[in-house]
Motif scaffolding. Structure first.
Motif, short mmCIF file in Angstrom:
data_model
loop_
_atom_site.label_atom_id
_atom_site.label_comp_id
_atom_site.label_asym_id
_atom_site.label_seq_id
_atom_site.Cartn_x
_atom_site.Cartn_y
_atom_site.Cartn_z
N GLY A 91 0.80 -1.21 0.00
CA GLY A 91 0.00 0.00 0.00
C GLY A 91 0.83 1.25 0.00
N PRO A 92 0.16 2.40 -0.15
CA PRO A 92 0.88 3.67 -0.26
C PRO A 92 1.56 4.09 1.04
CG PRO A 92 -1.49 4.01 -0.35
CD PRO A 92 -1.28 2.55 -0.35
N PRO A 100 6.49 4.05 9.53
CA PRO A 100 7.13 2.73 9.57
C PRO A 100 6.22 1.68 10.21
CG PRO A 100 8.60 4.41 10.40
CD PRO A 100 7.35 5.09 10.08
N ARG A 101 6.29 0.48 9.68
CA ARG A 101 5.40 -0.58 10.13
C ARG A 101 5.66 -0.95 11.59
NH1 ARG A 101 6.18 -5.17 6.45
NH2 ARG A 101 6.74 -3.45 5.09
N LYS A 102 6.94 -0.80 11.95
CA LYS A 102 7.34 -1.14 13.31
C LYS A 102 6.47 -0.41 14.32
CE LYS A 102 11.50 0.00 13.95
NZ LYS A 102 12.92 0.17 13.69
N LEU A 103 6.11 0.83 13.95
CA LEU A 103 5.34 1.69 14.82
C LEU A 103 3.98 1.07 15.13
CD1 LEU A 103 6.50 4.33 15.72
CD2 LEU A 103 5.02 5.48 14.12
N PHE A 104 3.37 0.54 14.08
CA PHE A 104 2.06 -0.07 14.27
C PHE A 104 2.19 -1.28 15.17
CE2 PHE A 104 1.69 1.95 10.08
CZ PHE A 104 0.67 2.83 10.35
N HIS A 125 11.34 1.76 2.63
CA HIS A 125 10.40 0.82 2.02
C HIS A 125 8.96 1.08 2.45
CE1 HIS A 125 9.83 -1.53 5.69
NE2 HIS A 125 11.05 -1.09 5.96
N HIS A 126 8.77 1.76 3.57
CA HIS A 126 7.41 2.02 4.01
C HIS A 126 6.81 3.22 3.30
CE1 HIS A 126 10.23 4.30 6.48
NE2 HIS A 126 9.30 5.22 6.55
N ARG A 127 7.62 3.95 2.55
CA ARG A 127 7.09 5.11 1.81
C ARG A 127 7.44 4.95 0.32
NH1 ARG A 127 5.14 9.14 4.60
NH2 ARG A 127 5.51 9.22 6.84
N PHE A 154 7.49 8.15 -1.92
CA PHE A 154 8.66 9.00 -1.70
C PHE A 154 9.91 8.34 -2.29
CE2 PHE A 154 12.16 10.69 0.91
CZ PHE A 154 11.99 12.02 0.62
N LEU A 155 9.97 7.04 -2.16
CA LEU A 155 11.09 6.30 -2.76
C LEU A 155 11.14 6.53 -4.26
CD1 LEU A 155 13.28 4.24 -1.99
CD2 LEU A 155 11.68 2.45 -2.57
N ALA A 156 9.95 6.49 -4.88
CA ALA A 156 9.89 6.73 -6.32
C ALA A 156 10.38 8.14 -6.64
CB ALA A 156 8.46 6.54 -6.82
N PHE A 157 9.95 9.09 -5.80
CA PHE A 157 10.41 10.47 -6.02
C PHE A 157 11.93 10.56 -5.95
CE2 PHE A 157 11.99 13.96 -3.34
CZ PHE A 157 11.96 14.98 -4.27
#
Lengths: 676, 501
Positions: free
Chosen positions: B261-262, B266-270, B381-383, B386-389
């Motif tokens: 997903g978009p 960070p996933r760790k946070l969840f 990897h969680h964004r 932004f990585l694409a940018f």
């Protein structure tokens, strides 16, 4: 005794020499009836309208196909025959030229102007008798051989980006033709000497004696040409026959005696053409023929225009002064005076495109000797003004645009006086068309946009498809091949002016590709404009003399009228030649900046994270360092405190590190083992 | 960043669509200027890959039955009368005014056009079509304008999508209240308007380069991945890669986008959050990595690339086929053969570097792009957006023939992260730098090329400065995004404690 012997010896020598001479010169038919090698030398002199004199030397050596000679030749230069045999050259032409042929003043329609005027520098084309895929290899070898033979940098034509393979616009069209030019080649005496070495008498005897270096190179134009045709013999074992034509064309300004220059102030003598003689233009005289030459002749040609003008003057005079001279032998009318009596007068048959015909005075050099040299001179009595016959359209080429990014090449064609005569012949035909062939080679760094080709006729833009009947384009490929454009234009006969423009971008080269003086610019070779409907040839009635003379038979050959345009000088932008190290270091610094700083940002952690990691690390560290630190604390007698930087203190224990060390060592050992 | 600041006020008072229409009108006004303001020949706009004139040349050669790349040398004859007996041997094409062209094909080669053969078939006819009384290349310019507007709309839609996902993830972390205060405007609108009104985009569009179309393909790919339209994403990716090779590395962000997903914190946070408060239902957010859409994507990408290759193969059948195409498009990009000046740094480098080292540096520079792929992918990897940018910014900085059209793309995408990158460092300095370089670079070019008073080094210096500015933008952008994540974590982890205390 000795006094007696010497004259006898001299006599003997003289006799044998004469015999030898006779045998060589006249023994053109040997025992078996086979044709022998021949050498002919001829010189054509022609006064030009702009107070200059054209001298055209023509030397022809021919070697017939034969088995008997083997590798040996009597007269024919061995270097050339080896060249032909080695590279299987069918036809080849090499020209060294300095100066530009002035088509407006010196004419563009006669055989000399159309097939002997050449673009500045070196031009080489060759047709090979080899399979298609070997042509390029043969060409490369040929350029190297010629380069050595003529002390010129013809070997630069070796690279594929300098030569091209015209399909049909170049006259001897064939798939095995290669064409290349070096417009910047400086031509001088070091190129002339090897060229003269190919003659049997060099410049020691015969007409070549006249080739005095200072006087030749003082001229406005000089062009030395080497044209060879091999008359291929199909059968095995026999060498092919070769005809080698060497021609040297110079346009010289006669040096006038001071007295005459002083009298130039006189109004009536202002327009009188300068008088000249061989000794005044070359500083030498012809002291006899080359003994090896079969024939040795000097011609004086009066141009068609000049003859017409003389006739007109003659008629006027006839009307005013009724003298006994008939109009047939008007050339003996004293409007000019020749210092030697011509042996024969050859009159050209009336040509198609002009009313009058030119006249050639023939002088046999055999009649002259050391004691009585031939010093042919022409002295004008009355002022004469005439024009040389020029090609149907006068072509010129120029660059357009400014700056070093882009530009355009324009080829403009302007009608000349000949068109009127031509129009007279074909005028009433509405669909009358003038065919013009254009052949243009552009080096790859001039990136031509072929889609931007525009045609203007009488300053009006025209659709390309209306004017261009046929086009053949081979776009350039960077650093590999030059761009080439061949076109057939169909222009209406009434055209006053026509122009072709084509845009280009200037390329940027690597610093190594620039020539030493890079800011001087780069040359675009001449375009060739030819008019296939017009033939620059002369017809002569007197068969006997014409057949014997290679020069005149050359004139009789049908060849289309051709002209070369100017060489263009394109300035290209230069980089800074002193910068390579700076550019490399600065660019690499920027790349390092990018890589380093981005990686740094990615692995940077701020304070709290670090603390968190430290905590984690302490939890992970083994018991041994903890014990050790506790022990040391006890020994020192201080209260024990947890280590501040556990990762660094536990380096010798860290299993990961140990594993890494073992892995690397293992790799190194296996590497060593494997490669030893 | 300053631009964004300006935009903020504007969008507050005007509606989005008014600005879109205004930008279209502005472009049309520029197009109606005589000779397109000569923008088409600027080195900033038209590189050997995107140049309009080269496209026209390629189309001309192709029309004459000649390879647009290799260029087969050819022969054609214009006949005023129909030579029917020739039909048997030659291809005849009817021209206006009852003209016939006869093509003969010979083998030889040239090097002018280096773009895609599909572009040639689609845009080529527009290069020659003229409407009486209108500017020369009106139709072609209109296509560019449409491409720009479509890109802007897609950027807006993606931006909204990103915004929704972001809010959802904040909701799940229960920190919406804290972050809401800093929200100023919708990132979708901001990004779209930045893209439309960026002078670089306008110049690339009016200057008849092909970069608006390449940009549209990239945006199509990102939009498709964000809104989970797998075939569209695959199509965009394949076309973008086909047109300019570099977008191939966007496959990594696309996989992340499809897989998890978009953009989100960070996933760790969840996970931490979930450990602390088990009340949060897991169904609300997908935290795992799903392979299904990725296999879909792979399938579609294969399908599309096969389709594109077949089309290219058909259009180049008689000109040496696909190998010739790869050699003169990708080969031309990778070997930096053309040394004409552009806003990048490689042209001067390869004009000066010793031939001996040429291959070494070619490898070094291209590997430089590839080297950063992995570290960035791991850290961001969680964004994926932004990585694409970041990837786009990196390759438009290091590519062999960069143009302002490439910069326009990543500057537009920067608008998506208005809120996250609000506290980026050096934003004013960067803005001034961009303005300064875009003013100075043409001046230096004129001095060097046209007036002959300058030197290549001056122009190269502006290119160096431009490269440095882009580096700073990328580095600071990444740093600001990481800081933003840290801030979110602080908020998320400290909040319960605050509530307790």
């Amino acid at each position: 005794m000795t006094l007696l012997q010497r004259p006898v010896l001299v006599l003997l020598l003289l006799v044998t020499h004469h015999l030898l001479q006779c045998w060589i010169a006249f023994g053109s038919v040997d025992e078996e009836g086979q044709k022998q090698e021949e050498f002919n030398e001829e010189l054509l002199l022609k006064p030009l309208p702009d107070r200059t004199v054209l001298a055209h030397f023509h030397f022809q050596s021919s070697a017939p196909p034969s088995t008997s000679n083997g590798r040996h030749h009597h007269l024919f230069p061995k270097a050339i025959s080896q060249l032909v045999q080695k590279f299987r050259v069918k036809e080849m032409e090499l020209s060294f030229t300095q100066g530009r042929w002035n088509y407006e003043r010196w004419g563009g329609f006669d055989p000399i102007a159309s097939s002997n005027a050449k673009p500045p520098g070196v031009e080489l084309w060759a047709v090979f008798d080899v399979p298609q895929h070997q042509v390029d290899a043969s060409w490369k070898n040929l350029t190297h051989a010629l380069s050595g033979l003529f002390c010129a940098s013809i070997n630069f034509l070796e690279s594929t980006s300098t030569y091209s393979a015209p399909e049909w616009s170049f006259p001897p069209s064939s798939g095995n033709l290669r064409y290349g030019t070096l417009p910047r080649e400086a031509v001088c005496t070091e190129n002339l000497t090897p060229w003269l070495k190919l003659l049997p008498c060099r410049d020691k005897a015969g007409l070549a004696v006249l080739l005095d270096r200072p006087s030749i190179y003082r001229g406005f134009y000089h062009s030395q040409r080497l044209h060879l045709t091999s008359t291929g013999s199909g059968s095995k074992g026999t060498d092919s026959g070769i005809i080698l034509n060497q021609a040297l064309t110079v346009v010289l300004q006669p040096i006038q005696p001071n007295g005459q220059r002083a009298s130039m102030d006189h109004a009536s003598e202002k327009h009188i053409q300068p008088s000249w003689s061989l000794s005044s233009i070359f500083g030498k005289q012809v002291r006899g023929r080359c003994v090896l030459a079969k024939s040795s002749k000097v011609y004086l040609q009066l141009d068609r225009g000049l003859v017409a003008e003389l006739k007109r003057i003659h008629k006027e005079n006839e009307k005013s002064v009724a003298n006994g001279l008939t109009s047939e032998n008007f050339w003996s009318y004293p409007s000019f005076e020749l210092s030697a009596n011509p042996d024969r007068i050859v009159v050209e048959e009336n040509s198609l495109h002009s009313k009058s015909s030119s006249i050639l005075y023939n002088f046999q050099v055999e009649k002259y000797s050391e004691s009585e040299p031939l010093d042919l001179g022409l002295t004008w009595k009355i002022p004469v003004v005439w024009l040389c016959q020029s090609a149907p359209l006068h072509s010129s080429r120029y660059l357009m645009g400014s700056g070093n990014e882009r530009g355009a090449i324009a080829i403009s064609l302007k009608s000349t006086q000949l068109r009127e005569g031509f129009m007279g012949a074909f005028a009433d035909n509405e669909r009358c068309e003038l065919r013009v062939d254009v052949f243009q080679v552009v080096p790859w760094y001039v990136k031509v946009y072929f889609h931007s080709l525009q045609v203007f006729i009488d300053q009006q833009p025209k659709a390309v498809s209306d004017v261009i009947e046929k086009i053949h384009v081979s776009p350039s490929k960077d650093k590999v091949s030059p761009g080439m454009m061949e076109m057939v234009l169909k222009l209406p006969c009434r055209v006053k002016s026509a122009a072709l423009t084509i845009e280009f971008d200037k390329g940027f080269l690597h610093i190594d590709e620039y020539p030493p003086d890079a800011n001087q610019g780069f040359d675009i070779p001449s375009a060739i404009i030819s008019f296939p409907n017009f033939h620059a040839s002369m017809f002569f009635l007197e068969d006997g003399s014409v057949n014997k003379s290679p020069l005149l038979s050359k004139f009789q050959e049908k060849s289309p009228v051709m002209s070369y345009t100017e060489v263009l000088l394109v300035p290209l932008t230069t980089p800074d030649f002193s910068m390579p190290y700076n550019v490399i270091t600065i660019t690499c610094t920027v790349f390092a900046l990018y890589f380093g700083s981005l990686l740094n940002v990615l692995r940077r952690r701020i304070a709290e994270e670090e603390r968190f990691l430290k905590d984690k690390a302490t939890k992970k560290t083994g018991q041994l360092p903890l014990l050790l630190s506790k022990l040391s604390a006890k020994l020192r007698g201080r209260p024990w405190e947890p280590p501040h930087s556990p990762p660094s203190s536990s380096f010798f224990i860290s299993s990961k590190l140990v594993f890494k060390v073992i892995l690397v060592a293992g790799l190194a050992v296996s590497w060593q083992y494997y490669f030893s | 960043m300053q631009k964004m600041g300006k935009q903020k006020n504007k969008t507050a008072s005007f509606s989005f669509w008014n600005w879109v229409i205004a930008s279209i009108i502005f472009r049309l006004i520029l197009i109606y200027f005589p000779k397109n303001l000569n923008l088409a020949s600027r080195p900033e706009v038209s590189t050997p890959l995107t140049s309009f004139r080269r496209l026209a040349e390629g189309y001309w050669l192709k029309q004459l039955s000649m390879s647009p790349y290799a260029g087969f040398s050819f022969c054609f004859f214009f006949f005023s009368l129909c030579p029917t007996f020739f039909n048997f041997f030659f291809i005849l094409i009817r021209q206006k005014k009852e003209m016939y062209l006869i093509f003969l094909v010979f083998g030889y080669s040239g090097s002018m056009y280096h773009g895609s053969p599909l572009l040639l078939s689609l845009l080529g006819p527009l290069t020659v079509k003229r409407i009486e009384g209108q500017p020369n290349h009106l139709l072609y310019s209109l296509v560019s304008v449409i491409a720009d507007v479509v890109s802007a709309i897609l950027i807006r839609a993606t931006g909204k999508n990103l915004r929704l996902a972001y809010l959802r993830s904040l909701e799940s972390l229960d920190i919406v209240q804290q972050t809401k205060a800093s929200e100023i405007l919708s990132p979708g609108d901001a990004a779209a308007l930045i893209y439309l009104w960026n002078p670089f985009t306008i110049v690339a569009c009016v200057g008849l380069s092909t970069s608006p179309i390449e940009n549209m393909a990239v945006i199509l790919c990102l939009y498709g991945a964000c809104s989970r339209l797998v075939p569209l994403a695959a199509f965009g990716w394949v076309i973008a890669t086909h047109l300019s090779l570099y977008p191939a590395i966007l496959i990594i962000p696309v996989i992340f986008l499809l897989g998890c997903g978009p953009d989100a914190p960070p996933r760790k946070l969840f996970l931490q959050k979930n450990n602390k408060e088990e009340v949060l239902s897991k169904s609300k957010l997908r935290l795992g990595f799903s392979w299904r859409p990725i296999t879909h994507f792979a399938f579609w990408a294969l399908l599309w690339s096969a389709y594109v290759l077949v089309l290219c193969g058909i259009s180049l059948k008689q000109f040496g086929g696909l190998w010739e195409m790869f050699k003169s498009t990708y080969g031309f990009i990778l070997t930096v053969e053309d040394l004409s000046p552009n806003i990048g740094v490689l042209w001067y480098f390869f004009a000066e570097v010793f031939d001996f080292f040429r291959n070494f540096f070619l490898i070094v520079f291209h590997v430089n792009i590839l080297f950063m792929i992995m570290p960035l992918a791991i850290r961001l990897h969680h964004r994926p957006c932004f990585l694409a940018f970041v990837y786009i910014a990196i390759f438009s900085m290091l590519k062999s023939y960069p143009s302002v059209g490439d910069s326009a793309l990543y500057l537009g995408l920067l608008g998506w992260f208005v809120n996250e990158l609000a506290d980026i460092q050096f934003s004013f300095f960067l803005f001034c730098g961009y303005v300064g370089v875009s003013l100075l670079s043409p001046v230096m070019h004129t001095l060097w090329i046209w007036r002959g008073t300058g030197n290549a080094n001056f122009y190269f210096a502006t290119a160096m400065v431009y490269a440095c500015l882009q580096i700073i933008l990328v580095v600071e952008g990444v740093s600001a995004m990481l800081n933003h994540d840290r801030k979110l974590r602080n908020l998320a982890t400290s909040k319960p404690q605050d509530a307790k205390s």
